[in-house]
Design a protein around this motif. Sequence first.
Motif, PDB file in Angstrom:
ATOM      1  N   SER B 201       0.873  -1.185   0.113  1.00  0.00           N
ATOM      2  CA  SER B 201       0.052  -0.056   0.030  1.00  0.00           C
ATOM      3  C   SER B 201       0.900   1.322   0.022  1.00  0.00           C
ATOM      4  O   SER B 201       1.738   1.259   0.743  1.00  0.00           O
ATOM      5  CB  SER B 201      -0.895  -0.016   1.266  1.00  0.00           C
ATOM      6  N   CYS B 202       0.715   2.147  -0.918  1.00  0.00           N
ATOM      7  CA  CYS B 202       1.286   3.483  -0.851  1.00  0.00           C
ATOM      8  C   CYS B 202       1.414   4.082   0.384  1.00  0.00           C
ATOM      9  O   CYS B 202       0.343   4.682   0.638  1.00  0.00           O
ATOM     10  CB  CYS B 202       0.831   4.375  -1.957  1.00  0.00           C
ATOM     11  N   PRO B 203       2.432   4.516   0.923  1.00  0.00           N
ATOM     12  CA  PRO B 203       2.409   5.213   2.518  1.00  0.00           C
ATOM     13  C   PRO B 203       1.902   6.461   2.298  1.00  0.00           C
ATOM     14  O   PRO B 203       1.262   7.155   3.136  1.00  0.00           O
ATOM     15  CB  PRO B 203       3.888   5.026   2.985  1.00  0.00           C
ATOM     16  N   SER B 204       2.063   7.235   1.073  1.00  0.00           N
ATOM     17  CA  SER B 204       1.416   8.351   0.736  1.00  0.00           C
ATOM     18  C   SER B 204       0.059   8.535   0.787  1.00  0.00           C
ATOM     19  O   SER B 204      -0.720   9.297   1.216  1.00  0.00           O
ATOM     20  CB  SER B 204       2.404   9.076  -0.352  1.00  0.00           C
ATOM     21  N   CYS B 205      -0.565   7.803  -0.291  1.00  0.00           N
ATOM     22  CA  CYS B 205      -1.976   7.873  -0.767  1.00  0.00           C
ATOM     23  C   CYS B 205      -2.916   6.818  -0.561  1.00  0.00           C
ATOM     24  O   CYS B 205      -4.056   6.869  -0.704  1.00  0.00           O
ATOM     25  CB  CYS B 205      -1.894   8.450  -2.082  1.00  0.00           C
ATOM     26  N   GLY B 206      -2.208   5.461  -0.372  1.00  0.00           N
ATOM     27  CA  GLY B 206      -3.235   4.421  -0.032  1.00  0.00           C
ATOM     28  C   GLY B 206      -3.087   3.472  -1.282  1.00  0.00           C
ATOM     29  O   GLY B 206      -3.810   2.569  -1.150  1.00  0.00           O
ATOM     30  N   VAL B 217       6.739   1.643  -7.589  1.00  0.00           N
ATOM     31  CA  VAL B 217       6.164   3.055  -7.804  1.00  0.00           C
ATOM     32  C   VAL B 217       4.498   2.933  -7.573  1.00  0.00           C
ATOM     33  O   VAL B 217       4.020   1.862  -7.609  1.00  0.00           O
ATOM     34  CB  VAL B 217       6.149   3.367  -9.230  1.00  0.00           C
ATOM     35  N   CYS B 218       4.010   4.154  -7.162  1.00  0.00           N
ATOM     36  CA  CYS B 218       2.610   4.272  -7.093  1.00  0.00           C
ATOM     37  C   CYS B 218       1.947   4.696  -8.105  1.00  0.00           C
ATOM     38  O   CYS B 218       2.257   5.939  -8.407  1.00  0.00           O
ATOM     39  CB  CYS B 218       2.236   5.051  -5.761  1.00  0.00           C
ATOM     40  N   ALA B 219       0.970   3.994  -8.899  1.00  0.00           N
ATOM     41  CA  ALA B 219       0.451   4.480 -10.031  1.00  0.00           C
ATOM     42  C   ALA B 219      -0.484   5.785  -9.845  1.00  0.00           C
ATOM     43  O   ALA B 219      -0.752   6.520 -10.554  1.00  0.00           O
ATOM     44  CB  ALA B 219      -0.122   3.595 -10.762  1.00  0.00           C
ATOM     45  N   GLU B 220      -0.904   5.726  -8.446  1.00  0.00           N
ATOM     46  CA  GLU B 220      -1.906   6.812  -8.071  1.00  0.00           C
ATOM     47  C   GLU B 220      -1.447   8.090  -8.170  1.00  0.00           C
ATOM     48  O   GLU B 220      -1.772   9.182  -8.610  1.00  0.00           O
ATOM     49  CB  GLU B 220      -2.687   6.317  -6.929  1.00  0.00           C
ATOM     50  N   CYS B 221      -0.187   8.249  -7.245  1.00  0.00           N
ATOM     51  CA  CYS B 221       0.474   9.599  -6.807  1.00  0.00           C
ATOM     52  C   CYS B 221       1.829   9.600  -7.424  1.00  0.00           C
ATOM     53  O   CYS B 221       2.448  10.802  -7.111  1.00  0.00           O
ATOM     54  CB  CYS B 221       0.297   9.941  -5.196  1.00  0.00           C
ATOM     55  N   GLY B 222       2.429   8.700  -7.800  1.00  0.00           N
ATOM     56  CA  GLY B 222       3.788   8.774  -8.498  1.00  0.00           C
ATOM     57  C   GLY B 222       4.884   8.601  -7.412  1.00  0.00           C
ATOM     58  O   GLY B 222       6.162   8.788  -7.659  1.00  0.00           O
ATOM     59  N   PHE B 223       4.487   8.543  -6.157  1.00  0.00           N
ATOM     60  CA  PHE B 223       5.500   8.172  -5.102  1.00  0.00           C
ATOM     61  C   PHE B 223       6.269   7.032  -5.420  1.00  0.00           C
ATOM     62  O   PHE B 223       5.814   5.905  -5.859  1.00  0.00           O
ATOM     63  CB  PHE B 223       4.889   7.859  -3.784  1.00  0.00           C
ATOM     64  N   ARG B 224       7.772   7.025  -5.460  1.00  0.00           N
ATOM     65  CA  ARG B 224       8.378   5.931  -6.255  1.00  0.00           C
ATOM     66  C   ARG B 224       9.748   5.792  -5.510  1.00  0.00           C
ATOM     67  O   ARG B 224      10.156   6.619  -4.870  1.00  0.00           O
ATOM     68  CB  ARG B 224       8.405   6.163  -7.808  1.00  0.00           C
TER      69      ARG B 224
HETATM   70 ZN   LIG Z   1       0.555   6.993  -3.658  1.00  0.00          ZN
END
Ligand SMILES: [Zn+2]
Lengths: 242, 413
Positions: B201-206, B217-224
Motif C-alpha cells: 500500500s502506498c504510504p503516501s496515498c494508499g 512505484v505508486c500508479a496513483e500519486c507517483g511516489f516511487r
Molecule cells: Zn501513492
Amino acid sequence: MSDSSLRVVWVYPDLLSTYGDQGNVLVVERRARQRGLHVQRVDVRSDQPVPTSGDIYLIGGGEDRPQRLAAERLVRDGGLQRAVDNGAIVFSVCAGYQIIGHEFVNDLGERQAGLGLLDVTSVRGTGERCVGDVLADMDENLRLPQLTGFENHQGVTHVGPGARPLARVRFGRGNGTGDGTEGAWNDTVFGTYMHGPVLARNPQIADLLVKLALDVNALPPVDDRWYEALRAERIAAATQPA
Amino acid sequence: MSGNPEPLSPRAKLAVTAGKAAAAVSRAAGRGSGSVIGGRVALKLDPDLLARLASHLDVILVSATNGKTTTTRLIAEALRAEPEDVVSNALGANMPAGITSALAGGSRARFGVIEVDEKYLSAVARDVTPKAIALLNLSRDQLDRAAETRMLAEHWREGLAGNKALIVANADDPLVVWAASSSPNVVWVAAGQEWKDDAWSCPSCGGVLQRPGDDWVCAECGFRRPTPTWALSGDHVLDPHGSAWPIRLQLPGRANRANATTSAAVAAAFGVPPQTALERMFAVTAVAGRYDVVSYQGREVRLLLAKNPAGWLETFSLIDAPPAPVILSVNARGADGTDTSWLWDVDYGRLAGHPICVIGDRKLDLAVRLEVAGVDFQVCQSAEEAVRRCPPGRIEAIANYTAFQDLRRAVGN
Ligand SMILES: [Zn+2]
C-alpha cells in the motif's frame, strides 16, 4: 468427491492480512486437500476485481487506514455482494468483520458504509483495547465445540435481528457490547473478532465452511492431533487470570 | 566533526556517577549488565543528560525493525581506528535510559554509535543532534503492543522533518523512503527488501504499489523508489563512483551484507573509505549471541534470532541446506508480543527436507503451523532433548526473542 473443485478466494491480502490472516486460508486449503478435494486458491489484491464465482471468501484483519481503503474498494467493486447473492460462503475477521456489516467507524472518526452482507453495526469502543485469549461457547445451532481465539481490537459490534451471535463468551470480551456475544452469522456469512488465526485453533469451523460450500453434511476425518493439543492448551490459558 | 568538548556540569557528573553506582549494584545483584537501571537513575538526576553527553560526540543513530543491533556494531567497527574511538550500546539496550548509560561509558570517544528503538527514534534524534541516522527497514513486529507499521513510518517522517543529520536510508523499503523523504539530506542505499508484505500500500496515498523487479512505484500519486547512490550487489558494495568493494563478513546472510552496505555508506560520510570500513567490519563475529556457534552435546548449534516474519524470511535464506537439522523455538511472553498469529505470515514450507524439532512455550502453535505447511516435525520438551534428537554436526537453531535467551542459557552460551 475427488473431482470436485473448491474455489477459495482470499480478499485483499495487500490491505487485510495484518494478523497472520493468511493462516485461515492455509487451513481451509490444507483440510480440503486432505479430503481429496481439488482446491483453487485465488488471492485478490485491492486493485483487482473480486471474482463472483468463488465458493469460500476469506477476509482478514487490518489496521485502521487499510480498513477504510478496503471498504471503499469492496463497495465500489460489488463483486463480493454478487458472490453472496450466488450463495457463496464468507468468513471474515476483525476489520473484515466490521466491513461486511452495515457500518463502522473509520480512521478519520467518520461513520463509513460497509457491504451490508451481515446484519451488524460497529462503533469504536471507548474503553480499553480488548487483548488476550478468549474462550466462548458456539451458537448451539452450529453444533461445534468451544471457540478459542486471540482478540486484539477496540471495536464494538452490535448484532441485529437478521443475524445471530456466533458464540457466547466465557473468558474475554468478544463483540465488546457487554452482553457476552462474540461474532455473528447468518446462513452463509460469518464474522468474528478472533485471531489466532481462528481456523487454526478451531479447525471444525474450517470444515463447516467447506461443508456449506459443497452442501454436504460430513467430511472424512483427518488427523487433528496437533490441533486438539493446541486447543487444550489455549483453552486452559484463556481460563487463567493473566 | 565534533566540537570542543565542554566539561560536564557538576550535576551531570553526579548523574553519571550515580548511574554507574546503580549499574554496579544491579550487576552485583545478578540483574544483567545493569546498563538500563544505571541509565534510569542518571536520567532521573539530570533529564538533559542524554543531550549533554551526546554534545561531546559525533552521534550516529541506527533504527529499524530488524538488523539494528548488528548494524550498530558494524558501523562502530567501521569507524573505530583506535579502541577508545567509539562508544555504543552494543548490547541492544536501545531506549533512552540504556542509551544514556552507553554514552556515559567512554570519555575519550569521538563517536557515539547508538541503536535506537523504533518508537523512540524521533525523540532521541531531537535530543542528541546526531550527525547521521541509518534507517534500514520497517515491518510488522509484536503487533499487540507496538504501533502500527505505517503509523511508525509517519512518526519518523514527522520527527525527522528538517533534521540536519545525514539520513542513510534503504531505497528498497517504501515505508523507510516515506519516513526519510521529508529530510533535507538523504543518501539512498539499495539495500534490498526480501519481505514485502507490509508495503503493498502506498504510504503516501494508499494506492496499490506496483513492484516490477526491484523497482516500486505508486500508479496513483507517483511516489516511487528514489535513485540510490550506494547499493548491495551480490557480495559487493557499489559506491557512488560505481566502484565495487568485496564484502567479507563473518556474519552470514544477505541481510548482513545489506547491513554492511549501509554501514559503509555511513562510514564514508565520516571519511572512512569503503575498503577500510569493510575490512574493519570483518572483525565482527557474533552480536549478543546471534550467529554464535556453540558446541553442545557433541553438536555445533548455531544460534539464530528471528523476531518477526521479515526476520524469519531472511534467516531461512542463510541456513545450511537439507539435511541440516533445524530447531525452532517460539515464546509469546511480554517482550515477544503475546499474539502468535504472525507465525502464519512465515513460509515454513521452505523448511521442507530439513529434520525439524520444535520447542518453546508455544511449540504447539508451531506444530499446527508446520502440520498445515505439510512438513514433518517432532515436538520436544526442551532444547536438550531437541539437540539430542539431531544427528552430530551442525544444527540451525532459530528462535524468537525470549526463546533465544532461553536457548542461549540452555546450551551454555
Ligand atoms: Zn501513492
